[in-house]
Scaffold this active site. Sequence first.
Site, PDB file in Angstrom:
ATOM      1  N   ASP A   1      -2.729 -12.070   1.138  1.00  0.00           N
ATOM      2  CA  ASP A   1      -3.669 -11.750   0.069  1.00  0.00           C
ATOM      3  C   ASP A   1      -2.914 -11.298  -1.173  1.00  0.00           C
ATOM      4  OD1 ASP A   1      -6.142 -11.389  -1.155  1.00  0.00           O
ATOM      5  OD2 ASP A   1      -6.261  -9.288  -0.540  1.00  0.00           O
TER       6      ASP A   1
ATOM      7  N   SER B   1      -1.529  -3.351   0.884  1.00  0.00           N
ATOM      8  CA  SER B   1      -2.200  -3.272   2.181  1.00  0.00           C
ATOM      9  C   SER B   1      -1.439  -2.276   3.047  1.00  0.00           C
ATOM     10  CB  SER B   1      -2.292  -4.658   2.825  1.00  0.00           C
ATOM     11  OG  SER B   1      -3.085  -4.613   3.987  1.00  0.00           O
TER      12      SER B   1
ATOM     13  N   HIS C   1      -6.213  -2.509   0.621  1.00  0.00           N
ATOM     14  CA  HIS C   1      -7.011  -2.786   1.819  1.00  0.00           C
ATOM     15  C   HIS C   1      -7.211  -1.481   2.579  1.00  0.00           C
ATOM     16  CE1 HIS C   1      -5.239  -7.138   1.834  1.00  0.00           C
ATOM     17  NE2 HIS C   1      -6.187  -6.990   0.929  1.00  0.00           N
TER      18      HIS C   1
END
Length: 200
Positions: free
Chosen positions: A139, A17, A43
């Site tokens: 995540d 991310s 992401h």
Amino acid sequence: MNALYHHASKLVAIGASAGGPHAIETVLGELGADMPPILITQHMPEVFTRAFARRLDEIMALTVVEADATEKLKSGTVYIAPGDRHLIVRRQGLELFATTDAGPPVNRHRPSVDVLFESVVSAAPASAMGIILTGMGNDGARGLAAMRHAGFLTIAQDEATSVVWGMPREAVKLEAVDGSHILPLSKIGPAIKNFVKLPI
């Protein structure tokens, strides 16, 4: 066992991310074209993932593509999750495929790293490696733990080299990696090369 079959029996799954684009570029830059399929969930908004894949393809020895619909996994190819789709590994007979899915967000993300990692476990390749890089939130932690419990090799980027040590920290807290596999960014590419050399 020839190299093509050997590599087709393995895969590498990477999640990232915040700070991920640079980390991914660093890791892939260590690798030659003779690699198993590599699947990446980063992401990133939809409008940027295709350009990200295109840029990496221009500068890497590997072929880098934005994943699209369903395609058979190929050695020497990196599949980037589209910015508005989950990236999923599916098995059809003896073959593995990359597919994309517009299902609901997981951990507030689509694409979700957990979805990718958990799909690897479900697809049950002969051998797989899961890597969680710099990023905010949690995540990927649960999915990486599932990969480790399934017997796959798992790695987390260390705090010192992470832009945000959120996702890797949560993976460590869940014991998704052991202490010897919390690595600085510079050692993750070499770890992938070592994984490729391991017998299945």
